[in-house]
Design an enzyme around this catalytic site. Structure first.
Site, PDB file in Angstrom:
ATOM      1  N   LYS A  79       0.859  -1.196   0.000  1.00  8.65           N
ATOM      2  CA  LYS A  79       0.000   0.000   0.000  1.00  8.65           C
ATOM      3  C   LYS A  79       0.889   1.238   0.000  1.00  8.65           C
ATOM      4  O   LYS A  79       1.879   1.293   0.745  1.00  8.65           O
ATOM      5  CB  LYS A  79      -0.898  -0.030   1.244  1.00  8.65           C
ATOM      6  CG  LYS A  79      -1.919   1.105   1.300  1.00  8.65           C
ATOM      7  CD  LYS A  79      -2.827   0.972   2.530  1.00  8.65           C
ATOM      8  CE  LYS A  79      -3.905   2.048   2.546  1.00  8.65           C
ATOM      9  NZ  LYS A  79      -4.818   1.930   3.710  1.00  8.65           N
ATOM     10  N   SER A 159      -9.953   2.209   2.623  1.00  8.52           N
ATOM     11  CA  SER A 159      -9.024   2.923   1.764  1.00  8.52           C
ATOM     12  C   SER A 159      -8.041   2.037   1.014  1.00  8.52           C
ATOM     13  O   SER A 159      -7.485   2.439   0.009  1.00  8.52           O
ATOM     14  CB  SER A 159      -8.227   3.921   2.597  1.00  8.52           C
ATOM     15  OG  SER A 159      -7.349   3.231   3.491  1.00  8.52           O
ATOM     16  N   SER A 183     -10.350  -0.101   6.802  1.00  8.43           N
ATOM     17  CA  SER A 183      -9.717  -0.022   5.481  1.00  8.43           C
ATOM     18  C   SER A 183      -9.076  -1.291   4.962  1.00  8.43           C
ATOM     19  O   SER A 183      -8.654  -1.327   3.809  1.00  8.43           O
ATOM     20  CB  SER A 183      -8.670   1.078   5.469  1.00  8.43           C
ATOM     21  OG  SER A 183      -9.289   2.295   5.216  1.00  8.43           O
TER      22      SER A 183
END
Ligand code: GLN
Length: 490
Positions: A79, A159, A183
């Site tokens: 990420k 997210s 997330s």
């Protein structure tokens, strides 16, 4: 041999160790998939194919010498919230575009030490704020799944939407995520894969771009429960550079996966039966309950009476911490610097140009609830309610060993839906936020399909630092559900 990109992380690890496949051919297969599908899905902000090949070559040498680490040669996506030395790290924000950290985050360093290979940095909501991956400066991520007979592009959740989409589309074997309020778990549910947010403090936050420091936690995505167990173990452990990282020993999560649930008590929180939740989500939950009963668990109704206050509490605390954390982006030290005739103007202009709308909204909410006249009414009150929410869980865990809930209140929705209604967007976190406020581990796994053919997931919540029971319960559900649906074309 099956297609290399169809392997699970566990199978790839075993095949590499047995020298049935090489790390270089495995990396090449994923690099090729990335080149093919990323232009459409936009799961990666940055592809690091050359670095991946280099690392894979080194892994093959280590495998040949019998010096393989626990993740030797496993291709992963990271990420883009984790600082990676010399590789652009953006947090999906314009303000950090082009920022190349001079150091490596602890989580990613642990992965490279374990022999993993980095395929690239994945897209996310800007500064990890969102539930749809539609607030990224680098564009939306497209969910690889489509509704049956419908070509509408759907969100991957957020997210960590890029990480989840990358796993679902077979652009990596595992991906790191971060979870502040859901997330990891909500995107895992939307993309039909498995993801875990461990207990707060299990992993170091050092070198991870901060959103809300008392909630932020690293975690993993992969296809199976076992894959997550293998992967998660490598990123856990105390780090002297993060005083909130726990000194607790890191157990062998993999061994817990197959243990079964005989004699375990599973809590079903009555407050999670909410009005307006689609019937198919309730039905999926019932199915999960039946799976665990059949496997020998005892089902117990529990009460988490302050559930109703979790979302408003989170949306006071998280923006408050975010507004403070984001103060460091001033146009001087990192990333984007706008013009200004004096220092004040330089700050204003850099932040006005560099931050997107959702980030600005959170800064405004956060500054408001922290301001002198409102601190007691909002921030302090929220801290008190947070303690009550945590106490609800402590009391429930006196009666049960784990808790089973839905992961998200809907299947993946279309891109653009909910965009002009921030409250509707915040409702996505209704089942995940309480766990975050209490700092507990939560794992999301796919269990079935909606009537439109989209994946739906359940969440298993555990006691603090009892990820092992979470893995045992999730393993039992996974075996019973036997979810093997895949998005078409990947
Ligand atoms: N959707 C939640 C938010 O927007 C959670 C985000 C997260 O966990 N990073 O705050």
């Amino acid at each position: 041999m099956t297609n290399l990109t169809d392997l699970t992380l566990a199978n790839a690890r075993d095949a590499l160790k047995a020298k049935k496949i090489s790390a270089v051919e495995l990396a090449d297969a994923f690099i090729a998939n990335g080149e093919k599908h990323n232009p459409k899905l936009n799961a990666y902000i940055t592809l690091t194919s050359d670095l991946a090949r280099e690392q894979a070559k080194a892994s093959d040498a280590k495998l040949a010498r019998g010096e393989a680490g626990a993740l030797e040669g496993i291709p992963l996506a990271i990420k883009d919230l984790y600082c990676t030395k010399g590789v652009q790290t953006t947090a999906a924000s314009k303000i950090l575009k082009g920022f190349k950290p001079t150091y490596e985050s602890t989580v990613t360093q642990k992965l490279w030490d374990a022999g993993a290979v980095m395929l690239g940095k994945t897209n996310l909501d800007e500064f990890a704020m969102g539930s749809s991956n539609t607030t990224s400066h680098f564009g939306n991520v497209i969910n690889p799944w489509k509704r049956k007979g419908d070509t509408t592009d759907l969100v991957p959740g957020g997210s960590s939407g890029g990480s989840a989409a990358a796993i679902a589309a077979r652009l990596a074997l595992g991906a790191t995520g971060t979870d502040t309020g859901g997330s990891i778990r909500q995107p895992a549910a939307f993309c039909g894969i498995t993801g875990i947010k461990p207990t707060y403090g299990r992993c170091s936050r050092w070198g991870t771009v901060a959103f809300a420091s008392s909630l932020d936690q690293a975690g993993t995505f992969a296809h199976t429960v076992k894959d997550n167990a293998i992967f998660l173990k490598e990123i856990c452990g105390h780090d002297p550079k993060d005083s909130t990282s726990s000194l607790n020993a890191v157990p062998d999560f993999e061994a817990a996966v197959g243990k079964g649930v005989k004699g375990l008590r599973i809590g079903i929180p009555k407050e999670y039966r909410m009005e307006g939740i689609p019937a198919e989500i309730d039905a999926l939950w019932e199915q999960g309950i039946a799976f665990l009963k059949d496997a020998g668990a005892e089902i117990v109704e529990v009460s988490l009476p302050h559930t109703h206050y979790a979302l408003p509490t989170y949306y006071v605390i998280a923006p408050a911490e975010a507004s403070s954390n984001l103060a460091r982006y001033d146009g001087v030290r990192f990333g984007l610097r706008a013009n200004g005739s004096n220092l004040q103007e330089l700050y204003y202009n850099s932040r006005a140009e560099g931050f997107g709308n959702e980030v600005k909204r959170r800064i405004m909410i956060g500054s408001y609830v922290l301001s002198a006249g409102y601190f007691d009414a909002y921030y302090k009150k929220a801290q008190k309610v947070r303690a009550l929410i945590a106490r609800d869980f402590t009391q429930a865990f006196e009666k049960v060993d784990a808790i089973l809930t839905p992961t998200a209140p809907s299947a993946a929705f279309g891109i653009g839906e909910n965009n002009d209604d921030p409250i509707a967007m915040y409702l996505n976190d209704v089942f995940t936020v309480p766990t975050s406020l209490a700092g507990l581990p939560g794992l999301a796994l796919p269990v079935g399909l909606s009537k439109d053919g989209l994946p739906l997931g359940l969440q298993v919540i555990g006691r603090a630092f009892d990820e092992e029971t979470v893995f045992s319960v999730s393993g039992a559900i996974e075996r019973a559900a036997n979810f093997n649906a895949k998005p078409e074309g990947f």
